[in-house]
Scaffold this motif. Structure first.
Motif, PDB file in Angstrom:
ATOM      1  N   PHE A 184       0.805  -1.220   0.000  1.00 44.01           N
ATOM      2  CA  PHE A 184       0.000   0.000   0.000  1.00 44.01           C
ATOM      3  C   PHE A 184       0.844   1.278   0.000  1.00 44.01           C
ATOM      4  CE2 PHE A 184      -2.562  -3.321   2.102  1.00 44.01           C
ATOM      5  CZ  PHE A 184      -3.579  -3.403   1.165  1.00 44.01           C
ATOM      6  N   GLY A 185       1.802   1.384   0.921  1.00 44.15           N
ATOM      7  CA  GLY A 185       2.611   2.596   0.982  1.00 44.15           C
ATOM      8  C   GLY A 185       3.436   2.803  -0.269  1.00 44.15           C
ATOM      9  N   ASN A 186       4.003   1.714  -0.763  1.00 44.12           N
ATOM     10  CA  ASN A 186       4.847   1.824  -1.955  1.00 44.12           C
ATOM     11  C   ASN A 186       4.043   2.112  -3.213  1.00 44.12           C
ATOM     12  OD1 ASN A 186       7.657   1.309  -1.055  1.00 44.12           O
ATOM     13  ND2 ASN A 186       6.787  -0.591  -0.293  1.00 44.12           N
ATOM     14  N   LEU A 187       2.766   1.699  -3.228  1.00 41.35           N
ATOM     15  CA  LEU A 187       1.908   2.026  -4.356  1.00 41.35           C
ATOM     16  C   LEU A 187       1.729   3.541  -4.463  1.00 41.35           C
ATOM     17  CD1 LEU A 187       0.122   0.786  -6.603  1.00 41.35           C
ATOM     18  CD2 LEU A 187      -1.799   0.903  -4.988  1.00 41.35           C
ATOM     19  N   ILE A 189       3.878   5.786  -3.287  1.00 43.01           N
ATOM     20  CA  ILE A 189       5.184   6.333  -3.682  1.00 43.01           C
ATOM     21  C   ILE A 189       5.367   6.236  -5.199  1.00 43.01           C
ATOM     22  CG2 ILE A 189       7.686   6.040  -3.482  1.00 43.01           C
ATOM     23  CD1 ILE A 189       6.375   7.246  -1.008  1.00 43.01           C
ATOM     24  N   TYR A 190       4.947   5.114  -5.767  1.00 40.25           N
ATOM     25  CA  TYR A 190       5.116   4.908  -7.211  1.00 40.25           C
ATOM     26  C   TYR A 190       4.384   5.982  -8.008  1.00 40.25           C
ATOM     27  CZ  TYR A 190       4.633   2.886 -11.853  1.00 40.25           C
ATOM     28  OH  TYR A 190       4.642   2.695 -13.208  1.00 40.25           O
ATOM     29  N   PHE A 191       3.136   6.250  -7.655  1.00 42.22           N
ATOM     30  CA  PHE A 191       2.354   7.211  -8.420  1.00 42.22           C
ATOM     31  C   PHE A 191       2.719   8.658  -8.076  1.00 42.22           C
ATOM     32  CE2 PHE A 191      -0.517   3.507  -8.823  1.00 42.22           C
ATOM     33  CZ  PHE A 191      -0.622   3.489 -10.201  1.00 42.22           C
ATOM     34  N   ALA A 192       2.965   8.932  -6.786  1.00 46.89           N
ATOM     35  CA  ALA A 192       3.238  10.315  -6.360  1.00 46.89           C
ATOM     36  C   ALA A 192       4.606  10.801  -6.818  1.00 46.89           C
ATOM     37  CB  ALA A 192       3.129  10.428  -4.842  1.00 46.89           C
ATOM     38  N   TRP A 193       5.574   9.908  -6.918  1.00 46.29           N
ATOM     39  CA  TRP A 193       6.936  10.314  -7.255  1.00 46.29           C
ATOM     40  C   TRP A 193       7.295  10.025  -8.712  1.00 46.29           C
ATOM     41  CZ3 TRP A 193      10.540   8.902  -2.540  1.00 46.29           C
ATOM     42  CH2 TRP A 193      10.106   9.627  -1.424  1.00 46.29           C
ATOM     43  N   GLN A 194       6.330   9.672  -9.530  1.00 42.12           N
ATOM     44  CA  GLN A 194       6.614   9.339 -10.926  1.00 42.12           C
ATOM     45  C   GLN A 194       7.175  10.558 -11.661  1.00 42.12           C
ATOM     46  OE1 GLN A 194       3.306   7.416 -12.862  1.00 42.12           O
ATOM     47  NE2 GLN A 194       4.710   5.939 -13.751  1.00 42.12           N
ATOM     48  N   GLY A 195       8.313  10.370 -12.314  1.00 46.81           N
ATOM     49  CA  GLY A 195       8.935  11.448 -13.072  1.00 46.81           C
ATOM     50  C   GLY A 195       9.744  12.424 -12.246  1.00 46.81           C
ATOM     51  N   ARG A 205       6.704  15.982   3.401  1.00 54.70           N
ATOM     52  CA  ARG A 205       5.748  16.166   4.497  1.00 54.70           C
ATOM     53  C   ARG A 205       4.434  15.441   4.235  1.00 54.70           C
ATOM     54  NH1 ARG A 205       6.404  22.500   6.486  1.00 54.70           N
ATOM     55  NH2 ARG A 205       8.418  22.189   7.548  1.00 54.70           N
ATOM     56  N   THR A 206       3.945  15.504   3.008  1.00 53.97           N
ATOM     57  CA  THR A 206       2.689  14.829   2.672  1.00 53.97           C
ATOM     58  C   THR A 206       2.790  13.331   2.930  1.00 53.97           C
ATOM     59  OG1 THR A 206       2.218  16.471   0.951  1.00 53.97           O
ATOM     60  CG2 THR A 206       1.038  14.379   0.818  1.00 53.97           C
ATOM     61  N   VAL A 207       3.895  12.739   2.476  1.00 55.35           N
ATOM     62  CA  VAL A 207       4.092  11.297   2.645  1.00 55.35           C
ATOM     63  C   VAL A 207       4.172  10.931   4.124  1.00 55.35           C
ATOM     64  CG1 VAL A 207       5.741   9.413   2.333  1.00 55.35           C
ATOM     65  CG2 VAL A 207       5.161  10.892   0.416  1.00 55.35           C
ATOM     66  N   PHE A 208       4.977  11.648   4.895  1.00 55.47           N
ATOM     67  CA  PHE A 208       5.238  11.220   6.265  1.00 55.47           C
ATOM     68  C   PHE A 208       4.113  11.572   7.239  1.00 55.47           C
ATOM     69  CE2 PHE A 208       9.501  10.862   4.476  1.00 55.47           C
ATOM     70  CZ  PHE A 208       9.833   9.606   4.955  1.00 55.47           C
ATOM     71  N   ASP A 307      12.753   7.657 -14.192  1.00 58.73           N
ATOM     72  CA  ASP A 307      11.741   6.914 -13.439  1.00 58.73           C
ATOM     73  C   ASP A 307      12.313   6.256 -12.184  1.00 58.73           C
ATOM     74  OD1 ASP A 307       9.719   7.486 -15.243  1.00 58.73           O
ATOM     75  OD2 ASP A 307      10.182   5.736 -16.494  1.00 58.73           O
ATOM     76  N   GLU A 308      13.590   6.523 -11.909  1.00 58.74           N
ATOM     77  CA  GLU A 308      14.247   5.758 -10.851  1.00 58.74           C
ATOM     78  C   GLU A 308      13.607   5.962  -9.474  1.00 58.74           C
ATOM     79  OE1 GLU A 308      16.926   9.389 -11.705  1.00 58.74           O
ATOM     80  OE2 GLU A 308      15.766   7.908 -12.812  1.00 58.74           O
ATOM     81  N   LYS A 309      13.122   7.198  -9.184  1.00 58.81           N
ATOM     82  CA  LYS A 309      12.531   7.450  -7.855  1.00 58.81           C
ATOM     83  C   LYS A 309      11.198   6.725  -7.697  1.00 58.81           C
ATOM     84  CE  LYS A 309      15.811  10.229  -6.387  1.00 58.81           C
ATOM     85  NZ  LYS A 309      16.793   9.977  -7.448  1.00 58.81           N
ATOM     86  N   SER A 310      10.348   6.766  -8.726  1.00 60.74           N
ATOM     87  CA  SER A 310       9.064   6.063  -8.628  1.00 60.74           C
ATOM     88  C   SER A 310       9.259   4.554  -8.648  1.00 60.74           C
ATOM     89  CB  SER A 310       8.139   6.480  -9.772  1.00 60.74           C
ATOM     90  OG  SER A 310       8.666   6.103 -11.028  1.00 60.74           O
ATOM     91  N   LEU A 311      10.343   4.079  -9.284  1.00 58.39           N
ATOM     92  CA  LEU A 311      10.619   2.643  -9.305  1.00 58.39           C
ATOM     93  C   LEU A 311      10.935   2.093  -7.913  1.00 58.39           C
ATOM     94  CD1 LEU A 311      12.742   2.127 -12.564  1.00 58.39           C
ATOM     95  CD2 LEU A 311      10.432   1.283 -12.103  1.00 58.39           C
ATOM     96  N   ILE A 312      11.370   2.964  -6.993  1.00 58.04           N
ATOM     97  CA  ILE A 312      11.570   2.524  -5.603  1.00 58.04           C
ATOM     98  C   ILE A 312      10.249   1.997  -5.049  1.00 58.04           C
ATOM     99  CG2 ILE A 312      12.192   3.238  -3.267  1.00 58.04           C
ATOM    100  CD1 ILE A 312      13.947   5.419  -4.496  1.00 58.04           C
ATOM    101  N   GLY A 313       9.173   2.745  -5.310  1.00 63.96           N
ATOM    102  CA  GLY A 313       7.856   2.308  -4.852  1.00 63.96           C
ATOM    103  C   GLY A 313       7.406   1.031  -5.533  1.00 63.96           C
TER     104      GLY A 313
END
Length: 483
Positions: A184-187, A189-195, A205-208, A307-313
């Motif tokens: 759930f959390g990583n899902l 991250i994937y969409f919010a940090w894409q690009g 702040r939003t994430v934490f 895409d490397e940051k969103s790929l973490i999620g």
């Protein structure tokens, strides 16, 4: 006149008494109709335990997965911490705290232990909302203590609500629910940090804030767990491993605390625990790798094209898919497994060796320690997103093989000493995780993979040894039987 009034009053009293009796009878019938059986209560407790951990670790594991990446983007400010160092502190304190965590659980009870520990998990995550170096490392110390108490209480709660026929199923159910947290959390991250190539203060702040609230929800859910004495069948003797939390006698509490510590020390030197400690050590090393290091590696590879940051999620999601799949399959099939635990552990080490080899080919060697700008390096093939994500799935699936079988064998072998046994398990696992997080600051990827291969090989052999001994005891008619 007086007699008539008396008779009338008596008649009304009898009528009211009869109505009360009828109401009580109906209430008792309704209560019996909706009252759960002892087995249903135990399964309910296991499910609530798993869901509570799912919420808390949705927050914490997502936090751990992105911490180093977030901190790398913070190090241009007054903050100068390291996610690897923080995790090393957490697991170092965690390992030391396992020496006294059974005593803490003995004094305050497993339920309250988990509630208080959950609050400290929430506090650690909240530090990232407005981070400072001193609060970050201080919270790392406190969560290390809380983690030891939380997992000792969890092991006790799982064992008390299981028997020799259900411990395998319950271990698998709990593990699948726990590892759902990776999804759930990583899902998000994937969409919010894409690009995104840089994590802004608003993003952080939003994430934490969201993760802190999720952790608090999981903590509150612990209150739904029924007390251990409520889960016993009528006439069932008190379990020797039950840790009551409602005794008002300080002397009795201290006696239980001292006894728990003595049992922990005594168990530490038994042959079975020493052999299983090698397997447990491997789970600590690979836990560090898939929960903290591998996501950082993916986020550092510039050749993934922005895409490397969103790929973490996405990596975290597929680790979770592997964990859930493994926990569900091995939990559901454990009751009908005539071949014991060894085939599952063998499958786990083969899956991990395949994953390590593919990661070695796919990931640049300097990815774990790359600077904020990332790395343009190439290993033995052009870095592939698909291979990277497939390896995430394999890491999760292999981890579930090891952990479900370790939880199962510990819960059965030490059903009368569950809190000390699980404390030792977490002591060894966490001290190895602490060591791994420490050397992750300095070692190139190839050396980290090599260490896991060597320890994993010997850990598999030692697990086989314990399971073979169990099979020999079973053949001689011992009470120990395959789960």
């Amino acid at each position: 006149m007086g007699e008539g009034l008396s008779v009338e009053t008596e008649g009304k009293t009898d009528f009211i008494s009869r109505e009360i009796e009828v109401f009580q009878t109906e209430a008792e019938d309704l209560s019996r109709k909706h009252k759960m059986s002892p087995e249903s209560k135990k399964l309910f407790n296991v499910l609530i335990l798993g869901v509570s951990f799912m919420f808390i670790f949705t927050a914490f594991q997502t936090c751990g997965n992105i911490a180093q990446t977030v901190i790398t983007n913070l190090n241009s400010t007054d903050f100068h911490g390291s996610g690897y160092t923080s995790m090393s502190i957490i697991y170092g304190v965690f390992s030391a705290s396992n020496l006294f965590s059974p005593s803490v659980v003995a004094i305050v009870g497993p339920q309250l232990s988990m509630v208080v520990s959950g609050l400290f998990y929430s506090l650690y995550i909240a530090v990232f909302i407005q981070p400072s170096t001193w609060s970050f490392y201080t919270a790392s110390v406190f969560i290390g203590i809380a983690a030891a108490v939380l997992w000792t209480a969890q092991g006790n709660c799982l064992t008390v609500n299981s028997d020799e026929n259900s411990i395998g199923r319950n271990s698998g159910v709990f593990w699948a629910l726990l590892q759902s947290s990776l999804f759930f959390g990583n899902l998000y991250i994937y969409f919010a940090w894409q690009g995104k190539t840089y994590i802004t203060e608003s993003d952080r702040r939003t994430v934490f804030i969201a993760l802190t609230v999720i952790s608090l929800v999981g903590t509150v859910l612990f209150f739904l767990i029924r007390k251990q004495e409520d889960t016993k069948a009528p006439g069932e003797a008190d379990a020797t491993n039950e840790i009551p939390g409602d005794s008002s006698s300080a002397q009795n509490k201290m006696t239980r605390a001292v006894d728990a510590f003595k049992r922990s020390v005594k168990l530490s030197f038994t042959k079975e625990i020493l052999l299983l400690s090698v397997t447990t050590a491997y789970t600590g090393l690979e836990l560090t790798f898939f929960s903290g290091v591998y996501g950082t590696c993916i986020g550092a590879v510039n050749r993934f094209g922005g895409d490397e940051k969103s790929l973490i999620g996405l990596s975290g999601i597929f680790i979770g898919v592997g964990e859930i799949l493994g926990g569900g399959i091995f939990g559901l099939l454990s009751k009908n497994n005539r071949f014991g635990r060894n085939p599952v552990v063998m499958l786990g080490i083969i899956i991990h060796f395949i994953a390590f080899y593919l990661i070695f080919l796919n990931m640049p060697n300097d990815a774990p320690i790359a600077p904020m700008e990332g790395t343009d390096g190439v290993a033995y093939m052009i870095p592939s997103k698909e291979v990277a994500i497939f390896c995430s799935f394999l890491l999760g699936l292999g981890d579930s093989c090891f952990n479900t079988q370790l939880l199962s064998i510990l819960g059965f072998l030490y059903s009368e000493d569950s809190a000390p046994a699980f404390a030792i398990f977490k002591f060894v696992q966490s001290i190895c995780a602490a060591v791994a997080y420490f050397y992750s600051n300095y070692f190139l990827l190839q050396w980290q993979l090599l260490i896991m291969v060597v320890v994993g090989f010997f850990g598999t052999i030692t697990f086989f040894t314990v399971e073979w001994k169990a099979a020999a005891l079973r053949a001689r008619g011992s009470e120990y039987s395959s789960i």
